[in-house]
Design an enzyme around this catalytic site. Structure first.
Site, PDB file in Angstrom:
ATOM      1  N   THR A 162     -19.067 -12.564   6.640  1.00  0.00           N
ATOM      2  CA  THR A 162     -18.145 -11.670   7.337  1.00  0.00           C
ATOM      3  C   THR A 162     -17.782 -12.264   8.688  1.00  0.00           C
ATOM      4  O   THR A 162     -18.580 -12.989   9.272  1.00  0.00           O
ATOM      5  CB  THR A 162     -18.888 -10.335   7.581  1.00  0.00           C
ATOM      6  OG1 THR A 162     -18.978  -9.651   6.359  1.00  0.00           O
ATOM      7  CG2 THR A 162     -18.213  -9.463   8.610  1.00  0.00           C
ATOM      8  N   ARG A 189     -17.180   0.107  -3.194  1.00  0.00           N
ATOM      9  CA  ARG A 189     -18.249   0.090  -2.174  1.00  0.00           C
ATOM     10  C   ARG A 189     -17.636  -0.097  -0.772  1.00  0.00           C
ATOM     11  O   ARG A 189     -16.717  -0.870  -0.581  1.00  0.00           O
ATOM     12  CB  ARG A 189     -19.202  -1.058  -2.490  1.00  0.00           C
ATOM     13  CG  ARG A 189     -20.317  -1.269  -1.471  1.00  0.00           C
ATOM     14  CD  ARG A 189     -19.997  -2.364  -0.501  1.00  0.00           C
ATOM     15  NE  ARG A 189     -21.135  -2.705   0.341  1.00  0.00           N
ATOM     16  CZ  ARG A 189     -21.064  -3.508   1.386  1.00  0.00           C
ATOM     17  NH1 ARG A 189     -19.927  -4.072   1.708  1.00  0.00           N
ATOM     18  NH2 ARG A 189     -22.130  -3.767   2.110  1.00  0.00           N
ATOM     19  N   ASP A 192     -20.299  -1.571   6.388  1.00  0.00           N
ATOM     20  CA  ASP A 192     -20.335  -1.090   7.776  1.00  0.00           C
ATOM     21  C   ASP A 192     -19.097  -1.469   8.581  1.00  0.00           C
ATOM     22  O   ASP A 192     -18.753  -0.807   9.563  1.00  0.00           O
ATOM     23  CB  ASP A 192     -21.552  -1.697   8.489  1.00  0.00           C
ATOM     24  CG  ASP A 192     -21.496  -3.231   8.461  1.00  0.00           C
ATOM     25  OD1 ASP A 192     -21.421  -3.799   7.356  1.00  0.00           O
ATOM     26  OD2 ASP A 192     -21.506  -3.860   9.537  1.00  0.00           O
ATOM     27  N   GLY A 212     -24.228  -8.331   8.556  1.00  0.00           N
ATOM     28  CA  GLY A 212     -25.479  -8.187   7.799  1.00  0.00           C
ATOM     29  C   GLY A 212     -25.242  -7.236   6.644  1.00  0.00           C
ATOM     30  O   GLY A 212     -24.097  -6.915   6.339  1.00  0.00           O
TER      31      GLY A 212
HETATM   32  N1  ASP Z   1     -21.540  -6.370   6.913  1.00  0.00           N
HETATM   33  C1  ASP Z   1     -20.798  -6.860   5.776  1.00  0.00           C
HETATM   34  C2  ASP Z   1     -20.769  -5.808   4.710  1.00  0.00           C
HETATM   35  O1  ASP Z   1     -21.812  -5.271   4.386  1.00  0.00           O
HETATM   36  C3  ASP Z   1     -21.344  -8.131   5.219  1.00  0.00           C
HETATM   37  C4  ASP Z   1     -21.788  -9.161   6.209  1.00  0.00           C
HETATM   38  O2  ASP Z   1     -21.704  -8.992   7.411  1.00  0.00           O
HETATM   39  O3  ASP Z   1     -22.263 -10.220   5.785  1.00  0.00           O
HETATM   40  O4  ASP Z   1     -19.738  -5.556   4.163  1.00  0.00           O
END
Ligand code: ASP
Length: 277
Positions: A162, A189, A192, A212
């Site tokens: 991300t 889905r 965050d 994350g």
């Molecule tokens: N936070 C992102 C999500 O869950 C994924 C990521 O940051 O790697 O969609």
């Protein structure tokens, strides 16, 4: 001092940081919001990252993306948008040109088309490869049922690249984020990133962006809780404290700026770029 910070997602190798430094150099503009949006656009257009072109595929092979922008007192995001080149630009348009804050699914796509965003295929070979690896694990019996996803899956397989950016320029703050989600996802889905307070927050005292596993970050309202502590102790300490609340197996990264500090911290590798001026 003015500052723009970019991240390429927790789990992205530090060797990508020179690329992000170049993007920071290129994206920096006269104002904070323009700088964070252009930073994220550069990363969305770079297939290396899991945002825009290069986004991961869902279990049903579709690509649904989330993106958000925030400035003090205003917010815009798109949730599960499909077939647009730069979701972060649409998120800005939701904030600036629609009467709403969040648009999702086919409504977000329709809004984008009305504003002239072309149909754009974001699927890449890299995403195809990742998808095939995930499906092979499912077929091999490593994941038997969806409700066993959490139990049986290696958390490292869920980490995406991300992207996000925060800026403080001429005393103004802005934050932006964009993602194709995590590699193992059901259609629909929501992570965050497009939720204010979870993966992004920006107010009069600063801007915070997280990366994350979205499901874990949402439960902790990570970005708002970091923002809320600004001024109570050094920023780096606030960020570290909040990240230490996560289970050790859950990698989390944060970039943040306040009036007089900034922080770049992750519990795993995370590529980042910085431009100060
Ligand atoms: N936070 C992102 C999500 O869950 C994924 C990521 O940051 O790697 O969609």
């Amino acid at each position: 001092m003015n500052i723009l910070i970019l991240h390429g997602g927790v789990g992205s190798p530090g060797t990508l940081s020179p690329v992000l430094n170049k993007y920071a150099e290129k994206a920096v503009k006269k104002n904070a919001i323009g700088s964070v949006i252009d930073s994220v656009v550069l990363m969305e257009d770079d297939e290396t990252f899991n945002a825009g072109k290069g986004s991961y595929m869902r279990i049903d092979r579709s690509v649904q993306m989330d993106a958000a922008v925030m400035i003090p007192g205003n917010f815009g995001s798109v949730v599960n948008i499909e077939n647009v080149k730069n979701p972060v630009r649409v998120a800005y348009d939701v904030m600036a040109r629609s009467p709403h804050n969040i648009l999702s699914g086919d409504g977000a796509v329709k809004f984008a088309r009305l504003l002239g965003y072309d149909d754009y295929n974001v699927k890449t070979e890299k995403a195809e490869k990742k998808y095939n690896e995930i499906i092979a694990k499912i077929k091999n019996g490593e994941i038997k049922e969806f409700d066993e996803m959490k139990k049986n899956f290696d958390i490292n397989d869920l980490i995406g690249d991300t992207v996000g950016a925060v800026a403080r320029i001429d005393g103004e703050f802005a934050a932006a984020v964009s993602t194709g989600g995590t590699p193992l996802m059901l259609r629909g889905r929501v992570g965050d990133s497009p939720l204010p307070g979870s993966g992004i927050y920006c107010g009069e005292n600063g801007a915070v962006v997280a990366t994350g596993i979205g499901e874990e970050i949402i439960k902790k309202q990570l970005c708002y809780r970091i923002y809320n502590e600004i001024g109570k102790m050094p920023l780096e300490q606030i960020v570290k404290n909040k990240i230490s609340e996560f289970d050790i197996s859950v990698p989390v990264g944060v970039i943040a700026v306040t009036r007089d500090e900034y922080s770049i911290y992750a519990s795993k590798d995370m590529a980042y770029g910085v431009k100060t001026f």
